[in-house]
Design a protein around this motif. Structure first.
Motif, short mmCIF file in Angstrom:
data_model
loop_
_atom_site.label_atom_id
_atom_site.label_comp_id
_atom_site.label_asym_id
_atom_site.label_seq_id
_atom_site.Cartn_x
_atom_site.Cartn_y
_atom_site.Cartn_z
N ALA A 1 0.83 -1.21 0.00
CA ALA A 1 0.00 0.00 0.00
C ALA A 1 0.86 1.26 0.00
N ILE A 2 1.96 1.25 0.76
CA ILE A 2 2.87 2.39 0.77
C ILE A 2 3.48 2.58 -0.61
N GLU A 3 4.01 1.51 -1.17
CA GLU A 3 4.70 1.60 -2.45
C GLU A 3 3.78 2.03 -3.59
N ASN A 4 2.52 1.65 -3.53
CA ASN A 4 1.58 2.00 -4.59
C ASN A 4 0.78 3.26 -4.30
N GLY A 5 0.97 3.84 -3.11
CA GLY A 5 0.26 5.07 -2.77
C GLY A 5 -1.21 4.88 -2.51
N TRP A 6 -1.59 3.72 -2.04
CA TRP A 6 -2.99 3.41 -1.75
C TRP A 6 -3.33 3.93 -0.36
N LYS A 7 -3.69 5.19 -0.28
CA LYS A 7 -3.93 5.87 1.00
C LYS A 7 -5.00 5.20 1.85
N LYS A 8 -6.07 4.74 1.21
CA LYS A 8 -7.17 4.16 2.00
C LYS A 8 -6.83 2.79 2.58
N HIS A 9 -5.73 2.19 2.13
CA HIS A 9 -5.31 0.88 2.66
C HIS A 9 -4.20 1.01 3.71
N LEU A 10 -3.80 2.23 4.01
CA LEU A 10 -2.77 2.43 5.02
C LEU A 10 -3.39 2.36 6.41
N PRO A 11 -2.63 1.91 7.40
CA PRO A 11 -3.16 1.84 8.77
C PRO A 11 -3.35 3.24 9.36
N GLU A 12 -3.94 3.29 10.54
CA GLU A 12 -4.13 4.56 11.24
C GLU A 12 -2.79 5.28 11.41
N THR A 13 -2.86 6.59 11.49
CA THR A 13 -1.66 7.42 11.55
C THR A 13 -0.71 7.01 12.67
N THR A 14 -1.23 6.73 13.83
CA THR A 14 -0.38 6.36 14.98
C THR A 14 0.48 5.15 14.66
N TYR A 15 -0.12 4.14 14.08
CA TYR A 15 0.62 2.93 13.73
C TYR A 15 1.56 3.17 12.55
N LEU A 16 1.07 3.93 11.58
CA LEU A 16 1.86 4.18 10.38
C LEU A 16 3.14 4.95 10.69
N ILE A 17 3.07 5.91 11.59
CA ILE A 17 4.26 6.70 11.95
C ILE A 17 5.34 5.81 12.53
N SER A 18 4.96 4.91 13.42
CA SER A 18 5.98 4.02 14.01
C SER A 18 6.52 3.05 12.96
N MET A 19 5.68 2.62 12.03
CA MET A 19 6.15 1.74 10.95
C MET A 19 7.14 2.46 10.05
N LEU A 20 6.84 3.71 9.74
CA LEU A 20 7.73 4.48 8.85
C LEU A 20 9.10 4.68 9.47
N LYS A 21 9.15 4.85 10.78
CA LYS A 21 10.44 5.00 11.47
C LYS A 21 11.27 3.72 11.33
N ILE A 22 10.62 2.59 11.48
CA ILE A 22 11.31 1.31 11.33
C ILE A 22 11.81 1.13 9.89
N ILE A 23 10.97 1.48 8.94
CA ILE A 23 11.33 1.36 7.52
C ILE A 23 12.51 2.26 7.19
N GLU A 24 12.51 3.49 7.71
CA GLU A 24 13.62 4.42 7.46
C GLU A 24 14.95 3.85 7.94
N VAL A 25 14.94 3.23 9.09
CA VAL A 25 16.16 2.62 9.62
C VAL A 25 16.60 1.46 8.73
N GLU A 26 15.67 0.61 8.37
CA GLU A 26 15.99 -0.58 7.58
C GLU A 26 16.48 -0.21 6.17
N LEU A 27 15.93 0.85 5.60
CA LEU A 27 16.32 1.26 4.25
C LEU A 27 17.44 2.31 4.26
N GLU A 28 17.99 2.57 5.44
CA GLU A 28 19.10 3.52 5.59
C GLU A 28 18.74 4.90 5.06
N LEU A 29 17.53 5.34 5.38
CA LEU A 29 17.06 6.66 4.96
C LEU A 29 17.23 7.66 6.09
N GLU A 30 17.25 8.92 5.72
CA GLU A 30 17.34 9.99 6.70
C GLU A 30 16.08 10.00 7.55
#
Length: 102
Positions: free
Chosen positions: A61-90
Motif C-alpha cells: 500500500a505504501i509503495e503503490n500510494g494506496w492511502k485508504k489501505h494504510l493503517p491509522e496514523t499512529t501505527y503508520l508513523i511508528s512503521m515508517l520510522k522502522i522502515i527508514e532505519v531498515e532502508l538507511e534513509l534519513e
C-alpha cells in the motif's frame, strides 16, 4: 461589462503553491524515495516485511500510494520510522506518507 473590485484578492498559482507546498507532490516524492531506496538496496517487499515485521500488504500500500489501505496514523508513523532505519534513509524522510491532510 466586467466588474473589478479593488479589494478582491486575486488567486494565482504562484501564491498558493509557494506558500503551502503541494501535499500530493510531497506524498509522491516520499513514495518514490521508499521504492527507489528499496530497489537500490536490492530488498524485496517480502524480505523487508520479514526484517521489519510489517505486513507485506502495508508495504504494498505504501509503495503503490494506496492511502485508504494504510493503517491509522499512529501505527503508520511508528512503521515508517522502522522502515527508514531498515532502508538507511534519513530520519523523517518518509513522514509525508502519514500526513492525513492529503
Amino acid at each position: 461589462m466586467a466588474l473589478t473590485f479593488p479589494f478582491k484578492k486575486q488567486f494565482t498559482e504562484s501564491t498558493s503553491s509557494k506558500d503551502k507546498g503541494n501535499p500530493d507532490r510531497d506524498f509522491l516524492k516520499a513514495i518514490n524515495l521508499f521504492t527507489s531506496q528499496r530497489k537500490k538496496l536490492g530488498i524485496s517487499l517480502e524480505e523487508l516485511s520479514n526484517r521489519t515485521r510489517i505486513s507485506r500488504n502495508v508495504l504494498i500500500a505504501i509503495e503503490n500510494g494506496w492511502k485508504k489501505h494504510l493503517p491509522e496514523t499512529t501505527y503508520l508513523i511508528s512503521m515508517l520510522k522502522i522502515i527508514e532505519v531498515e532502508l538507511e534513509l534519513e530520519r523523517g524522510s518518509l513522514n509525508m506518507i502519514s500526513d492525513k491532510r492529503i
